[in-house]
Design an enzyme around this catalytic site. Structure first.
Site, mmCIF file in Angstrom:
data_model
loop_
_atom_site.group_PDB
_atom_site.id
_atom_site.type_symbol
_atom_site.label_atom_id
_atom_site.label_comp_id
_atom_site.label_asym_id
_atom_site.label_seq_id
_atom_site.Cartn_x
_atom_site.Cartn_y
_atom_site.Cartn_z
ATOM 1 N N GLY A 86 -56.278 -27.185 -10.107
ATOM 2 C CA GLY A 86 -57.572 -27.391 -9.046
ATOM 3 C C GLY A 86 -56.980 -28.064 -7.762
ATOM 4 N N LEU A 87 -57.690 -28.781 -7.399
ATOM 5 C CA LEU A 87 -57.539 -29.353 -5.944
ATOM 6 C C LEU A 87 -57.322 -28.380 -4.779
ATOM 7 C CD1 LEU A 87 -55.634 -32.614 -6.690
ATOM 8 C CD2 LEU A 87 -57.809 -32.366 -6.119
ATOM 9 N N CYS A 88 -58.028 -27.342 -4.980
ATOM 10 C CA CYS A 88 -57.811 -26.228 -4.017
ATOM 11 C C CYS A 88 -59.237 -25.781 -3.267
ATOM 12 C CB CYS A 88 -57.249 -24.985 -4.357
ATOM 13 S SG CYS A 88 -57.828 -24.482 -6.050
ATOM 14 N N GLY A 89 -60.021 -26.887 -3.287
ATOM 15 C CA GLY A 89 -61.330 -26.446 -2.422
ATOM 16 C C GLY A 89 -62.243 -25.875 -3.435
ATOM 17 N N SER A 241 -55.678 -22.528 0.471
ATOM 18 C CA SER A 241 -56.909 -23.145 0.245
ATOM 19 C C SER A 241 -56.739 -24.726 -0.280
ATOM 20 C CB SER A 241 -57.662 -22.727 -0.895
ATOM 21 O OG SER A 241 -58.992 -23.248 -1.112
#
Lengths: 286, 140
Positions: A86-89, A241
């Site tokens: 995760g942590l990709c907008g 991203s």
């Protein structure tokens, strides 16, 4: 001084978070460059193979491969490529939205859907959302190989061969540039005809062993290369991203630190002023 | 001396690109040497080495684990596989992918638990953020 202890601790913790996000930004930036190179490197293969297939399909009108024939649709397959982390907008969310939109169109026509999921985020999303998952692959890493994907693609191709699905789609993010990644749904099977004039050659190949067998192999390789390209494209998107998201996070952390610092200074000053006035008041009373 | 353009590409990367004087590959039906001006040909390759002689008469070898050889009037392309492909190996990979899907289905509980925990965490974070902004306003 007791006054700003809480605020100071808070500033400290935000500073630590900022360090992490800015490190992640830099890591993503360097990984993105590599992913972009990898993305470029995959293009010649699929272009070449597409040309050869176009030529073969043109030259061999008497043999129609099942992958080229359009048929009545009663069930469709979707290969959904997501990221593992995760942590990709909003990258994955946007893509799932698009995937669901196009699945809805089929569901409205009473067509059922089989899913093949690549990446753990897709797995998590569809297990919550529901859907008939027939194949799944996670943890493909930053530098996937075609070998990693053979299994998942084969499951879908077998389903197509056996008539369990009549159409196959691929959903992934397409890398436009560092700031823009757009979700894309496109049809893998049946292979869409490409009316390229270049393909209308006046010569034909010598085939060894024969055209039919070669076409069988080529089409499978072609689909695999498209899925692989999708995965590599998606990785470049993920890194881009993430880089943008982490940059925003680092900037936000900076803003919060500035605000907190201001509050802290004000509180400190208020405390000092109060102390002075107390001392003066005390002195006056003596 | 005539030469022809040769590209060896795999799905993952471009392996060789340049003009060569001749080359020898292992085709499905046996070894074959390709010289400039060869007739258009399409054949599958067996795993083995590709031997080529470039413009400077230097001989070099590349290993391909199977693939396709395509000869057009002016260019020659090898579409190389990246790994040795065999029906049973592919089959095993397919079964693995299916099993991963089934295992994930069976394991749905833990994922639901996880998503519930994630939702609760998100709520707690939102509450904290509200508290913070209230405190910030009060501070100013």
């Amino acid at each position: 001084m007791a006054v700003g202890k809480e605020i100071r601790t808070k500033i400290g913790s935000i500073k630590n978070t900022q360090k992490i996000t800015s490190a992640m930004e830099m890591v993503a930036a360097s990984k993105m460059r590599k992913a972009q190179d990898r993305m470029e490197a995959t293009k010649p293969y699929s272009q070449k193979i597409r040309k050869v297939i176009g030529h073969l399909a043109m030259g061999n009108t008497e043999y129609k491969h099942p992958y080229i024939i359009e048929r009545e649709v009663s069930r469709v397959g979707f290969i959904v490529i997501s990221t593992d982390r995760g942590l990709c907008g909003g990258l994955n969310t946007n893509m799932f939205k698009d995937a669901l939109k196009s699945m809805k169109q089929w569901q409205d026509k009473d067509v059922e859907i089989d899913l093949c999921l690549i990446g753990s985020k897709a797995g998590a999303f569809f297990s919550r959302f529901g859907g008939n998952v027939v194949a799944r692959k996670t943890h493909i890493g930053d530098a996937p190989t075609v070998t990693d994907l053979i299994g998942t693609v084969k499951v879908m191709l077998d389903a197509f061969d056996e008539g369990r699905i009549d159409r196959l789609f691929l959903v992934h993010n397409e890398f436009v540039n560092t700031m823009t990644q757009s979700p894309r749904v496109h049809q893998l099977l049946p292979v869409e005809k490409d009316d390229d004039d270049d393909l209308k050659h006046h010569w034909d190949y010598i085939y060894e062993p024969d055209a039919k067998e070669l076409l069988d192999v080529l089409l499978v390789r072609y689909i695999e290369s498209l899925v692989y390209q999708g995965v590599v494209d998606n990785i470049a998107c993920e890194q881009a991203s993430r880089m943008v998201a982490m940059k925003a996070a680092t900037d936000n952390a900076g803003d919060i630190i500035d605000d907190l610092q201001l509050i802290y200074n004000k509180a400190r000053q208020a405390a000092i002023t109060q102390e002075i006035s107390e001392i003066i008041g005390g002195a006056a009373a003596v | 001396m005539y030469t022809f353009q040769l590209d060896i590409v795999s799905a993952e990367k471009s392996i060789f690109s340049g003009s060569v004087k001749s080359m020898v590959v292992r085709g499905e039906l046996g070894e074959m040497g390709i010289a400039p001006g060869h007739a258009p040909l399409l054949t599958s390759l067996k795993p083995g080495s590709v031997r080529l002689i470039d413009n400077n008469d230097q001989e070099s070898h590349y290993y391909v684990s199977g693939g396709m050889l395509e000869i057009q009037p002016h260019t020659t392309t090898i579409l190389a596989d990246t790994a040795v492909r065999a029906e049973d190996v592919d089959e095993a990979a397919a079964i693995e992918a299916k099993e991963a899907a089934e295992a994930a289905m069976a394991d749905q509980n833990s994922e639901i638990e996880y998503s519930r925990a994630a939702a609760e965490l998100a709520e707690a974070v939102a509450q904290l953020r509200t508290l913070q902004s209230i405190r910030k306003k009060a501070g100013k």
